[in-house]
Write a protein that holds these residues in place. Structure first.
Motif, PDB file in Angstrom:
ATOM      1  N   UNK A 138      93.413  52.250  40.284  1.00 29.01           N
ATOM      2  CA  UNK A 138      92.574  51.799  41.413  1.00 29.01           C
ATOM      3  C   UNK A 138      91.477  51.297  41.131  1.00 29.01           C
ATOM      4  N   UNK A 139      90.681  51.685  40.008  1.00 29.67           N
ATOM      5  CA  UNK A 139      89.514  51.436  39.782  1.00 29.67           C
ATOM      6  C   UNK A 139      89.363  49.680  39.466  1.00 29.67           C
ATOM      7  N   UNK A 140      87.906  49.200  39.882  1.00 32.79           N
ATOM      8  CA  UNK A 140      87.989  47.573  39.896  1.00 32.79           C
ATOM      9  C   UNK A 140      87.447  47.279  38.308  1.00 32.79           C
ATOM     10  N   UNK A 141      88.169  46.364  37.642  1.00 34.45           N
ATOM     11  CA  UNK A 141      87.575  45.955  36.482  1.00 34.45           C
ATOM     12  C   UNK A 141      88.087  44.586  36.315  1.00 34.45           C
ATOM     13  N   UNK A 142      87.196  43.792  35.598  1.00 37.97           N
ATOM     14  CA  UNK A 142      87.440  42.341  35.197  1.00 37.97           C
ATOM     15  C   UNK A 142      86.389  41.533  35.401  1.00 37.97           C
ATOM     16  N   UNK A 143      86.421  40.284  35.298  1.00 37.07           N
ATOM     17  CA  UNK A 143      85.665  39.334  35.336  1.00 37.07           C
ATOM     18  C   UNK A 143      85.811  38.072  36.302  1.00 37.07           C
ATOM     19  N   UNK A 144      84.495  37.396  36.680  1.00 42.90           N
ATOM     20  CA  UNK A 144      84.717  36.499  37.556  1.00 42.90           C
ATOM     21  C   UNK A 144      83.470  35.605  37.241  1.00 42.90           C
ATOM     22  N   UNK A 145      83.690  34.174  37.318  1.00 48.26           N
ATOM     23  CA  UNK A 145      82.562  33.230  36.814  1.00 48.26           C
ATOM     24  C   UNK A 145      82.524  32.161  37.840  1.00 48.26           C
ATOM     25  N   UNK A 146      81.352  31.475  38.118  1.00 47.00           N
ATOM     26  CA  UNK A 146      81.366  30.167  38.925  1.00 47.00           C
ATOM     27  C   UNK A 146      80.026  29.343  38.379  1.00 47.00           C
ATOM     28  N   UNK A 147      80.551  27.989  38.366  1.00 51.17           N
ATOM     29  CA  UNK A 147      79.521  27.138  37.767  1.00 51.17           C
ATOM     30  C   UNK A 147      79.406  25.741  38.425  1.00 51.17           C
ATOM     31  N   UNK A 148      78.413  25.143  38.436  1.00 50.58           N
ATOM     32  CA  UNK A 148      78.373  23.526  38.798  1.00 50.58           C
ATOM     33  C   UNK A 148      78.989  22.744  37.901  1.00 50.58           C
ATOM     34  N   UNK A 149      79.874  21.830  38.309  1.00 49.07           N
ATOM     35  CA  UNK A 149      80.526  20.715  37.516  1.00 49.07           C
ATOM     36  C   UNK A 149      80.080  19.588  37.709  1.00 49.07           C
ATOM     37  N   UNK A 150      79.300  19.281  38.829  1.00 50.17           N
ATOM     38  CA  UNK A 150      78.751  17.948  39.119  1.00 50.17           C
ATOM     39  C   UNK A 150      78.152  17.801  40.541  1.00 50.17           C
ATOM     40  N   UNK A 151      77.515  16.718  40.883  1.00 53.50           N
ATOM     41  CA  UNK A 151      77.137  16.552  42.075  1.00 53.50           C
ATOM     42  C   UNK A 151      75.744  17.005  42.638  1.00 53.50           C
ATOM     43  N   UNK A 152      75.486  17.003  43.697  1.00 52.87           N
ATOM     44  CA  UNK A 152      74.145  17.465  44.195  1.00 52.87           C
ATOM     45  C   UNK A 152      74.204  17.750  45.689  1.00 52.87           C
ATOM     46  N   UNK A 153      72.999  18.404  46.102  1.00 51.35           N
ATOM     47  CA  UNK A 153      73.022  18.975  47.488  1.00 51.35           C
ATOM     48  C   UNK A 153      71.706  18.421  48.039  1.00 51.35           C
ATOM     49  N   UNK A 154      71.899  17.572  49.221  1.00 48.46           N
ATOM     50  CA  UNK A 154      70.909  16.726  49.790  1.00 48.46           C
ATOM     51  C   UNK A 154      70.563  17.443  51.157  1.00 48.46           C
ATOM     52  N   UNK A 155      69.294  17.675  51.158  1.00 48.40           N
ATOM     53  CA  UNK A 155      68.813  18.549  52.430  1.00 48.40           C
ATOM     54  C   UNK A 155      68.477  17.725  53.409  1.00 48.40           C
ATOM     55  N   UNK A 156      68.914  17.991  54.646  1.00 53.80           N
ATOM     56  CA  UNK A 156      68.575  17.371  55.887  1.00 53.80           C
ATOM     57  C   UNK A 156      67.256  17.725  56.282  1.00 53.80           C
ATOM     58  N   UNK A 157      66.537  16.763  57.086  1.00 55.85           N
ATOM     59  CA  UNK A 157      65.377  16.950  57.382  1.00 55.85           C
ATOM     60  C   UNK A 157      64.841  16.213  58.809  1.00 55.85           C
ATOM     61  N   UNK A 158      63.516  15.882  58.814  1.00 49.49           N
ATOM     62  CA  UNK A 158      63.241  14.965  59.943  1.00 49.49           C
ATOM     63  C   UNK A 158      63.737  13.474  59.562  1.00 49.49           C
ATOM     64  N   UNK A 159      64.295  13.021  60.794  1.00 48.03           N
ATOM     65  CA  UNK A 159      64.877  11.775  60.664  1.00 48.03           C
ATOM     66  C   UNK A 159      63.730  10.471  60.220  1.00 48.03           C
TER      67      UNK A 159
END
Length: 777
Positions: free
Chosen positions: A267-288
């Motif tokens: 019942x004890x929690x064991x293991x691994x988890x990973x996350x990574x960027x593979x591509x792309x970008x984030x464009x922040x919205x602001x003043x028009x």
């Protein structure tokens, strides 16, 4: 027969059950479910409400009989986080065969529909579930609609008796299709095997297409509370994940993510988890206006990794971008002996370390708009120690090379720096400095308290020394001062003193000024009333304003230095002023003359926008020093002529405009005085001659060139005074008397049309004439 009633709820049952030929019919009508909450088991939420109607029928034995029924519910509220607008359910189950346990011949039909389902972090416009077939072999269909997204799924399978030694029934089959249409792009690539038994659920290899990415669930097992799962994903769009989780993003995203997981809670929690960027970008919205397309962060790396060992967690995360911004974090959560397995206990020890670097604050420009340009660099450090349930945070924030420029307002602040720290539940500003001109602005204190009861601890002290607050050719101001900004009763309290060290204010009327809220133009829609008032603003003010002795003001002929003090406070209906502002060495130019202001005062003893007036402006160094005196208030001024020594108003006006008395004026001068009096006394005021005419029952007294000379033509050197009386809308009587020549005339005028007038005249010249006039633009 049974008939029960509790409040407005009614239950009726008619018939019997148990025998092969027995039939039992049941009907339930509950207009207000809340009335029955006290009678229901404690497990039922006390917030249950809504209306329910149901009816059903059972035929035959309890175990092998047949039944059908339907139910409808409206405005169903289960608890604070779950509410359903309406629910409709119908079912039918055929009777079991006479012998054996095989469920194959028993026909099954179920149809359930719900609308306006509000759940935690999710709202469903509609949901539909159907089951059709037999107990041993049937198909299932489901459809959910939410905010433009439609998710459909189909499955097939059947029930079978549990193997030898087991109890109950098992279900096995497969999910044949799963597809999301709209913003949520999901699709099941191949059927996924699913099996269910008492206390155990198993999902086999499942492959999903997520937009242009893919996700593979290699295995999922739930066995008596123990969970084992592993899988991977690649090129999954962050936008799709955010929509599925119901979390809005701060801008447009083309980021794609990949990762793997292998977890077991047994019942004890064991293991691994990973996350990574593979591509792309984030464009922040602001003043028009400042950045219509937003600002791309230039993300180059996102990496998250977590390792679980007997309910302990070790995790790391990092972020980097082409703009030089970076961040990193480490997290460690220990296990607690004796804690329930598979869960992170509130008492588990926790340590946290995080840091972030922002090499330029220009990244914040989209949120600042075009009003001001900001720049600088900042670095933050954060440490946390304690437990999951109670963590003590400490950290620092440092920024330097801060700069704020808003040229349209004359704001130019530079060489700024900020040092703040977090500790003991408070955010403390150790130092905040801005430079402008030859001076500085400094502030320090507590920004925020972690506890609501300690809100008074939020207090900032500020000090300005030779600080050039505004630096524009027509708006220049250098100030000294000190004060505080504190939290008080859900409002910010601004208090202190501010002194003008030097400055110049040149005021010009705004050519783009709009009409006041109380002006209504016929044919145009009335502007919506602004219901907000000063009392609605989360700010209280108590400022003492000292105008010093080097502050000047110029506006439309007025040029003066200002002095005095005014205390500005917040009142129930707006800002209140106490004190006065004096004009020092003030002058005012009018009619080509320079008038000396003495005295000149604005007296504040009430609303800040309506001070009292005490102003006298005189034309000096004449035998009669004449001018105007203004009293009353800004909204209701009272203007009158004054002189030293006192003379009649006509003489005052002559000395003010012409610099001489009436006995030395010509007809043209007197006509100029008439126009000047109306202008001087205001647009809504009458000239002195009009006031005199009304006092003796006439309509008007005017001065003009006139009189008779050779042939009755007007002598340009003569002047006359004309007394007019309108007898009707078309008929008027005018008497003219020469001032420089002994001439007189009596005229009767009758208007035939707007352009044609008949005129009869007697005096030195007598005659009748027809006058035609036409105006051309």
């Amino acid at each position: 027969d049974i008939a029960l009633q509790a409040g407005s709820a009614k239950l009726s049952a008619k018939g019997s059950v148990g025998g092969a030929a027995d039939v039992l019919a049941v009907a339930l009508d509950v207009p207000r479910l809340a009335e029955l909450v006290a009678l229901l088991p404690a497990a039922v939420p006390r917030t249950l409400s809504g209306a329910l109607r149901a009816r059903g029928q059972w035929r035959g034995t309890i175990e092998g009989g047949a039944g059908d029924g339907e139910a409808h519910a409206d405005a169903l509220k289960v608890d604070r986080d779950l509410a359903i607008g309406s629910v409709d359910v119908s079912f039918a189950l055929a009777a079991a065969p006479a012998q054996g346990r095989a469920p194959a011949p028993r026909r099954l039909r179920l149809d359930a529909r719900a609308s306006a389902v509000v759940a935690p972090q999710r709202r469903l416009d509609a949901a539909h579930l159907s089951v059709d077939g037999t107990l041993a072999r049937h198909t299932l269909g489901a459809e959910v609609t939410s905010d433009g997204t439609i998710v459909e799924a189909t499955a097939h399978g059947g029930l079978a008796p549990a193997p030898a030694g087991g109890t109950g029934w098992n279900w096995s089959g497969s999910v044949d299709s799963f597809e999301g249409r709209g913003p949520l792009a999901l699709r099941l690539v191949a059927p996924a095997p699913v099996s269910w038994a008492r206390g155990r659920v198993h999902v086999g290899d499942t492959r999903l297409a997520v937009a242009d990415g893919r996700m593979q669930l290699s295995e999922f097992i739930w066995d008596e509370g123990r969970i084992t799962t592993r899988g991977s994903f690649s090129a999954v769009p962050l936008a799709t994940v955010a929509r599925f989780a119901g979390v809005p993003l701060p801008g447009a995203s083309t980021l794609t993510l990949g990762g793997e997981w292998s977890l077991a809670a047994t019942p004890r929690l064991n293991g691994t988890a990973t996350l990574r960027r593979e591509g792309g970008d984030l464009t922040l919205a602001g003043d028009a206006a400042a950045s219509p397309a937003g600002v791309a962060l230039g993300v180059t790396a996102i990496d998250v990794a977590a390792r679980f060992h007997d309910d302990a967690v070790d995790a790391t995360a990092s972020f980097a971008s082409t703009r030089g911004a970076s961040a990193g974090m480490t997290l460690a959560i220990g296990a607690v002996p004796g804690a329930p397995p598979g869960r992170i206990a509130a008492a588990a020890p926790l340590t946290l370390s995080a840091s972030a670097l922002l090499p330029t604050l220009a990244l914040l420009q989209p949120w600042m708009g075009t009003t001001a340009v900001v720049d600088g660099r900042a670095r933050a450090e954060l440490e946390g120690r304690g437990s999951v349930g109670r963590i003590a945070l400490a950290g620092t924030l440092r920024a330097d090379a801060l700069r704020v420029d808003a040229p349209q307002y004359g704001v130019h602040f530079s060489d700024g720096r900020l040092a703040a720290h977090l500790g003991d539940g408070h955010v403390v500003v150790d130092e905040f400095v801005l430079s402008a001109g030859a001076g500085q602005f400094r502030a320090s204190g507590t920004v925020m308290s972690a506890t609501a009861t300690d809100a008074a601890a939020a207090r900032i002290s500020w000090q300005a020394s030779n600080f050039r607050l505004l630096n524009r050719p027509d708006l220049n101001l250098v100030v000294d001062g000190e004060g505080t900004v504190a939290a008080a009763r859900d409002k910010l309290a601004l208090a202190g003193t501010l002194r003008a060290r030097e400055g110049r204010i040149v005021y010009a009327s705004d050519p783009q000024a709009t009409l006041g809220d109380d002006v209504v133009v016929k044919g145009r829609p009335r502007a919506a009333a602004n219901a907000r008032s000063t009392a609605d603003l989360p700010l209280t003010v108590d400022l003492a304003l000292d105008f010093g002795d080097r502050l000047s003001f110029s506006s439309e002929g007025l040029d003066t230095q200002l002095s005095g003090t005014v205390r500005v406070t917040t009142g129930p209906r707006g800002l209140i002023g106490k004190g006065s502002i004096r004009a020092v060495n003030g002058t005012y130019r009018a009619f080509g003359q320079k008038l000396v202001i003495d005295p000149g005062r604005l007296i504040f003893d009430g609303p800040l926008d309506n001070p009292g007036l005490d102003v006298v402006a005189l034309r000096r160094n004449l035998a009669v020093e004449a001018g105007v005196a203004v009293t009353g208030t800004v909204k209701v001024p009272i203007i009158r002529l004054t002189s030293n020594p006192p003379v009649p108003d006509s003489e005052k006006l002559s000395w003010l405009v012409l610099g001489q008395g009436l006995d030395h004026t010509s007809g043209a001068d007197v006509a100029a005085l008439q126009a000047a009096s109306a202008l001087l006394l205001g647009r809504d005021s009458k000239s002195i001659t009009s006031q005199l005419a009304e006092s003796v029952g006439l309509d008007d007294i005017t001065f003009k060139s006139g009189g008779a000379a050779r042939g009755g033509s007007a002598d340009p050197g003569s002047s006359v005074v004309a007394f007019g009386k309108r007898l009707s809308d078309r008929l008027s009587l005018v008497y003219e008397q020469g001032l420089s020549v002994a001439t007189s005339a009596l005229k009767i005028e009758y208007s035939l049309t707007r352009d044609i007038t008949l005129q009869a005249q007697t005096g030195i010249v007598t005659g009748i004439g027809i006058h035609f006039s036409r105006s051309f633009e």
